[in-house]
Structures are given as structure tokens and as C-alpha cells.
Design an enzyme around this catalytic site. Structure first.
Site, short mmCIF file in Angstrom:
data_model
loop_
_atom_site.label_atom_id
_atom_site.label_comp_id
_atom_site.label_asym_id
_atom_site.label_seq_id
_atom_site.Cartn_x
_atom_site.Cartn_y
_atom_site.Cartn_z
CG ASP A 29 -8.28 -36.17 -43.38
OD1 ASP A 29 -7.81 -37.26 -43.02
OD2 ASP A 29 -8.42 -35.19 -42.62
CG LEU B 130 -6.45 -37.15 -65.32
CD1 LEU B 130 -7.00 -35.75 -65.08
CD2 LEU B 130 -7.33 -38.19 -64.59
CG HIS C 134 -7.18 -46.52 -44.16
ND1 HIS C 134 -7.26 -45.16 -44.30
CD2 HIS C 134 -6.51 -46.73 -42.99
CE1 HIS C 134 -6.67 -44.57 -43.27
NE2 HIS C 134 -6.22 -45.50 -42.46
#
Ligand code: IPE
Ligand code: IPE
Ligand code: MG
Length: 259
Positions: free
Chosen positions: A18, A129, A35
Site C-alpha cells: 500500500d 517458494l 503504481h
């Protein structure tokens, strides 16, 4: 340093990425610029998670509620997802990463859906992962849909915690050990409500475009030193262990109190 069974180590980290918009606006740019800059940080964080041999990294990229944003912003976020997937495909495959998107991707452009499906398919057998992108994701929707799946196949039968977990969007994802939120706000914003029941929480003021692998590493190291007790009085235990002990004790104490 607390000795910890494998079950209480930090193995699954989730991040609410965020602060992109505020980062850009503070620099007199449009939110979209934030962004674009933010999307460049993601691969460093994935690499750090891999280097640290974390089992899972779950990244919140776009919520069901984010559909309420202006058309242009939504469009750019979709484009950035597509660009990221194309760029990272090779390192996902070469890095033995199991990639998944969790969320309702039905409304994404067909070309993006194809890239997602191909990468999910081609990385499905990876043993390293587990990298999961929460995109068009909302935790309440996820939980309700898990319950609906159960009701449809088992009408009239009570659902258990395991039944619900098995019907989540990525059933083998497991509980979150550490949830990090960048950007300075201290809230969950409808992210992994079921999976964070016992996770450690860490909120950093750093806005996502300024987040770095160094800060990520520092947070994981710092939180690894916290004492996790899962409701018991002993550290170094796991939620599975304390749940079993609690159940045994409950039965014993009930019988003792009755007599
Ligand atoms: C996070 O940054 C990215 C998404 C939610 C898609 P924001 O766009 O929410 O940035 P802030 O929180 O408004 O600064
Ligand atoms: C949460 O951030 C969602 C993502 C980071 C993808 P938001 O910016 O949408 O959350 P609120 O509005 O601060 O709760
Ligand atoms: Mg935000």
C-alpha cells in the site's frame, strides 16, 4: 533468541502493498506513476523471499473493493500485472517458484487470463517458494464461496475448520506467519481474514515504492525474534500443538470439574 519448532518459524509472509498513490502525489505526480514505480519493487521482494527460503509469499495487488477506482487507474493496474507476468515468467520457472493468482480474474482481459493460466500451469510442479498474487481478491468473498462449495456438496452436514480451509482459493497456502502492510495505515482491508488468525502483524510507514529487500529482511529478522505462544504459556510451540493440548486439557478439566 527463541528456539522454535518448524511450525512457529516465519515461513509464510503476506504483504499489503500500500501507499503507491500517496507516494506519487507527494512528488506532484499522478497516482498512476506511483503504481508504475511500485510495480518495480515486487521482483526484489520475491527474490529476497526466495533467498531467505521462505515457503510462501502472498502479495495483495488489487482488492475486490479496488474495482471502485477510476477506470484509468484500474486499466493501468491490469496493464502492470500483465507486464510483470511477462517479465518475470523466466525467473519464476528457472527459480522453481510455484505461481498462482487468487481472486476473481474472470473480468480481466482474455490475454492476461491466458498468461496467468499458462504460468500457473507451467509452474504447478515447482517445489520452491509459493508465490501468490491476490488480484481482484476479497477475503469475505473467499470464505463465503468456500462455505457455499461445502453446502452444495454436503447439504445438511456441519462444516469443520479443515473443510473450510480445503475449499479456500489456494487450499495448500497455509496460515500466514507474518503480515506486513506498507504505507502507514494499520488495517487489514479484507485480506486473508481466515489465514491471519494467529499471524504476527507489522505495519511500516514506508510507502510501497520505497520498500526494499533490506527493509523486508529487517522486518522478517525482527519479527522472528518475537515470542509466539498461540494461546499457551510456552514459547516455541505451534498452533497445531496448542490446539491439540487445549482440546485434551478441556476434556480433562471438564471431567475433573464434574466429579
Ligand atoms: C496500493 O496503493 C495499490 C493498490 C491498492 C492497488 P494505493 O493505490 O492504495 O496507494 P494509496 O494508499 O492511495 O497511497
Ligand atoms: C489494500 O489497499 C489493497 C491493496 C493494497 C491491494 P487499499 O488502499 O485499497 O485499502 P484501504 O482503502 O486503505 O483500506
Ligand atoms: Mg491504499
Amino acid at each position: 533468541m527463541i528456539t522454535c519448532t518448524e511450525d512457529c518459524e516465519i515461513q509464510h509472509v503476506a504483504i499489503i502493498m500500500d501507499g503507491n498513490g500517496r507516494w506519487a502525489q507527494k512528488r506532484s505526480h499522478s497516482r498512476v506513476w506511483g503504481h508504475i514505480r511500485g510495480s518495480k519493487v515486487v521482483s526484489d521482494i520475491v527474490q529476497e523471499a526466495k533467498d531467505r527460503k521462505l515457503k510462501a509469499l502472498t502479495l495483495y495487488a488489487f482488492s475486490t473493493e479496488n474495482w471502485s477506482r477510476p477506470y484509468l487507474e484500474v486499466k493501468i493496474l491490469f496493464a502492470l500485472l500483465k507486464k510483470f507476468l511477462l517479465q518475470e515468467r523466466k525467473s519464476v520457472i528457472d527459480g522453481n517458484i510455484r505461481f498462482k493468482v487468487m481472486g476473481n480474474i474472470a473480468d480481466l482481459p482474455d490475454s492476461t487470463k491466458k498468461i496467468i493460466n499458462d504460468l500457473e500451469k507451467d509452474s504447478a510442479d515447482a517445489t520452491g517458494l509459493k508465490l501468490t498474487f491476490a488480484f481482484s481478491y476479497g477475503s469475505r468473498t473467499e470464505i463465503v464461496s468456500a462455505i457455499n462449495k461445502w453446502i452444495t456438496t454436503h447439504p445438511g452436514v456441519e462444516i469443520t475448520q479443515k473443510d473450510l480451509t480445503d475449499r479456500l482459493l489456494v487450499p495448500d497456502l497455509g496460515d500466514v506467519d507474518l503480515l506486513i502492510r506498507t504505507g502507514g495505515d494499520q488495517r487489514i482491508s479484507n485480506f486473508l481474514l481466515w489465514q491471519i488468525a494467529y499471524s504476527e502483524l507489522f505495519f511500516t510507514q514506508t510507502k510501497w515504492p520505497d520498500f526494499s529487500s533490506e527493509e523486508f529482511g529487517r522486518i522478517v529478522d525482527y519479527v522472528s525474534k518475537r515470542e509466539r505462544r498461540f494461546g499457551s504459556t510456552i514459547s516455541g510451540t505451534s498452533l497445531k500443538d496448542t490446539t491439540q493440548i487445549a482440546e485434551k486439557n478441556r476434556k480433562f478439566i471438564q471431567t475433573t470439574l464434574r466429579s
